[in-house]
Design a protein around this motif. Sequence first.
Motif, PDB file in Angstrom:
ATOM      1  N   LEU A  90       0.860  -1.180   0.000  1.00 44.41           N
ATOM      2  CA  LEU A  90       0.000   0.000   0.000  1.00 44.41           C
ATOM      3  C   LEU A  90       0.899   1.233   0.000  1.00 44.41           C
ATOM      4  CD1 LEU A  90      -2.434  -1.330   2.758  1.00 44.41           C
ATOM      5  CD2 LEU A  90      -2.699  -1.526   0.291  1.00 44.41           C
ATOM      6  N   ILE A 105      -6.232  -7.168  10.470  1.00 47.97           N
ATOM      7  CA  ILE A 105      -7.297  -7.892   9.782  1.00 47.97           C
ATOM      8  C   ILE A 105      -7.737  -9.101  10.609  1.00 47.97           C
ATOM      9  CG2 ILE A 105      -7.550  -9.531   7.833  1.00 47.97           C
ATOM     10  CD1 ILE A 105      -6.229  -7.316   6.096  1.00 47.97           C
TER      11      ILE A 105
ATOM     12  N   LEU B   9      -8.906   4.138  10.091  1.00 43.51           N
ATOM     13  CA  LEU B   9      -8.960   4.139   8.628  1.00 43.51           C
ATOM     14  C   LEU B   9      -9.938   5.195   8.132  1.00 43.51           C
ATOM     15  CD1 LEU B   9      -9.000   0.362   7.562  1.00 43.51           C
ATOM     16  CD2 LEU B   9      -7.131   1.982   7.333  1.00 43.51           C
ATOM     17  N   ARG B 199     -10.307   3.553  -3.415  1.00 45.25           N
ATOM     18  CA  ARG B 199      -9.471   2.669  -2.580  1.00 45.25           C
ATOM     19  C   ARG B 199      -9.569   1.209  -3.013  1.00 45.25           C
ATOM     20  NH1 ARG B 199     -11.243   3.932   3.311  1.00 45.25           N
ATOM     21  NH2 ARG B 199     -10.062   2.029   3.688  1.00 45.25           N
ATOM     22  N   GLU B 202      -6.437  -0.973  -2.558  1.00 51.16           N
ATOM     23  CA  GLU B 202      -6.179  -1.249  -1.143  1.00 51.16           C
ATOM     24  C   GLU B 202      -7.155  -2.313  -0.623  1.00 51.16           C
ATOM     25  OE1 GLU B 202      -5.235   2.058   1.727  1.00 51.16           O
ATOM     26  OE2 GLU B 202      -7.209   1.480   2.495  1.00 51.16           O
ATOM     27  N   GLU B 204      -8.714  -4.568  -2.354  1.00 48.44           N
ATOM     28  CA  GLU B 204      -8.376  -5.858  -2.963  1.00 48.44           C
ATOM     29  C   GLU B 204      -7.248  -6.533  -2.167  1.00 48.44           C
ATOM     30  OE1 GLU B 204      -8.826  -9.026  -5.274  1.00 48.44           O
ATOM     31  OE2 GLU B 204     -10.175  -7.303  -5.230  1.00 48.44           O
ATOM     32  N   THR B 205      -6.254  -5.728  -1.766  1.00 51.92           N
ATOM     33  CA  THR B 205      -5.148  -6.272  -0.969  1.00 51.92           C
ATOM     34  C   THR B 205      -5.659  -6.758   0.390  1.00 51.92           C
ATOM     35  OG1 THR B 205      -3.630  -4.772  -2.061  1.00 51.92           O
ATOM     36  CG2 THR B 205      -2.857  -5.738  -0.012  1.00 51.92           C
ATOM     37  N   PHE B 206      -6.504  -5.955   1.008  1.00 48.67           N
ATOM     38  CA  PHE B 206      -7.085  -6.352   2.306  1.00 48.67           C
ATOM     39  C   PHE B 206      -7.786  -7.702   2.174  1.00 48.67           C
ATOM     40  CE2 PHE B 206      -7.798  -1.835   4.281  1.00 48.67           C
ATOM     41  CZ  PHE B 206      -6.437  -1.685   4.353  1.00 48.67           C
ATOM     42  N   LEU B 208      -7.283 -10.063  -0.045  1.00 52.93           N
ATOM     43  CA  LEU B 208      -6.329 -11.161  -0.260  1.00 52.93           C
ATOM     44  C   LEU B 208      -5.598 -11.532   1.034  1.00 52.93           C
ATOM     45  CD1 LEU B 208      -4.876 -10.125  -3.733  1.00 52.93           C
ATOM     46  CD2 LEU B 208      -6.358 -12.077  -3.260  1.00 52.93           C
ATOM     47  N   LEU B 209      -5.506 -10.574   1.936  1.00 50.06           N
ATOM     48  CA  LEU B 209      -4.841 -10.851   3.212  1.00 50.06           C
ATOM     49  C   LEU B 209      -5.795 -11.461   4.238  1.00 50.06           C
ATOM     50  CD1 LEU B 209      -2.626  -7.634   3.569  1.00 50.06           C
ATOM     51  CD2 LEU B 209      -1.885  -9.901   2.868  1.00 50.06           C
ATOM     52  N   ALA B 211      -9.185 -10.132   4.900  1.00 48.31           N
ATOM     53  CA  ALA B 211     -10.154  -9.217   5.538  1.00 48.31           C
ATOM     54  C   ALA B 211     -11.588  -9.663   5.243  1.00 48.31           C
ATOM     55  CB  ALA B 211      -9.946  -7.800   5.027  1.00 48.31           C
ATOM     56  N   PHE B 215     -14.776  -5.918   8.041  1.00 43.83           N
ATOM     57  CA  PHE B 215     -13.559  -5.136   8.203  1.00 43.83           C
ATOM     58  C   PHE B 215     -13.468  -4.062   7.118  1.00 43.83           C
ATOM     59  CE2 PHE B 215      -9.107  -4.217   7.463  1.00 43.83           C
ATOM     60  CZ  PHE B 215      -8.576  -4.124   8.735  1.00 43.83           C
TER      61      PHE B 215
END
Lengths: 221, 291
Positions: A90, A105, B9, B199, B202, B204-206, B208-209, B211, B215
């Motif tokens: 990011l 998360i 956030l 966003r 961002e 998409e990354t959340f 994949l991690l 989320a 969240f």
Amino acid sequence: MIHFQNVTKDFDNQTALKDISFSVDKGQMVFLTGPSGSGKTTLLKLIYLAERPDNGEIIIDGYDTSQIKDSGIPLVRRSIGIVFQDFRLLENRTVFENISIALRIRGIGEKETKTRTYDVLKNVNLRHKADSYPKRLSGGEQQRVVIARAIVPEPVILLADEPTGNLDPDTAEGVMNTFKNVHAKGTTILIATHNRELYRNTGNKVLRLDSGNLIGEEFGR
Amino acid sequence: MIAPYALKLAVQSLLKEKWINLLSVMTIGAGLLIISVSFFALYNIDIATKKLPKKFSMNVYLDNNLQQDRLDSIMDAIRKNRAVLSVRYISKDEAMKELKSYLKNSDYILEGLEENPLPDSLEIKLRKDATGRETAQQLAREALKIKGVAEVDYGENFLTTLTAIKKGFNAIGLVFAVILSTGIIFVCYSTVKILFYRRTEEIETFKLLGATKGFIRTPFLIEGAFIGACGGLLSLAGCFSLYYTVLLRLSVTMPVFKAVLFPANLFLPLPVIGMLLGLAGATIALGRIRY
């Protein structure tokens, strides 16, 4: 830990993976190799459920992925650490924030998040870069941030897609040492790479892909 | 543990996208201000129409030459009605005197009349809570049934007009409020959608991690609610400013404005109303986005 049985995946009538079957045992470090476009990334995506197979069965950590609904995907992904080929850092967040997000998360508290993030930053020799933004880092440093983010939640499975691509040999060796340390703690690791040096003389299992076919299974010598 | 981070956030996003958010806050503020001003007008119209019936009375005209006991029984029968506040007997002579005083210098109109043409009558005042058209109608019907009552005048047209005006204004106010509330929800909906799309990477990354939707959604819900609440706060400030800087000054030169009431307490929930509308807009936006 990871079990593929006759898995096929097509994209627009083009076969990305064809009738793939293999297993990765718990605690094993396995390399997935093959030329560009051979299906390595697609195979990893099937594991972290970014894609679903058209045919066949995939079992991850004892769960049949075909039985997992969309709402259950986040829970599966929380047991997997991913080192993305394109980093997916990011840009508008600091190194610390990029790493700690993996813990946030998972709902981990502020204090523990801080401790674990600084610990992992120390492990990848980036403690001094905690407040830097990704754009200010070199390629090798960015790669280490991605690895730190993947390992900080202490996942059961670690997937790495070309983790040493574009890195100089010394940096690549450092990255591999980090993986070895994580592996030593019992984490199952699957590394997709076309860099033979990574698995040469390791004795680890190597899965060889070509044009979506699994053409061989051997041990790194 | 997700909530504090979601708040963080949301605050980061609110600061980062300050111009979009400021524009949304101003739009919502303007919308809520228009609703508030409409409500303010309706409130004062309602108060004014409630005051009018105090001056309003029913007139019951009696047959000529009624005996005193008949008159008493008529008055008693009328007094028994729950809607009646008071009954006053006005003799024909008294009525003539009142007419003359009303006509003042024009009382020559009455010259040449050999006999007083006015009937004896009863002036009925109604209770404050019983000045509706239906109540007056009912009372008039009952009075007409009493022996000795010739005619009842209860200002039917006046009451009908008053009721129609009140209903009309209320309907206009309601339509106005619904349209503007929908507009406010749409503003929040669009803002959250824009913020979301800005966003996407961002998020998409959340995902994949690992989320969850909760969240990802929570910061946007907080943002929507905050933008709505700020809009509400702005409209509240607008209401007070309008009253204290415009209406109070106007009332110095135009005394009619002195009668205008400012229900400050009723405007205080504006930030909460704004927050709920913002939350509604954000919820709809997040429900419609595929992610």
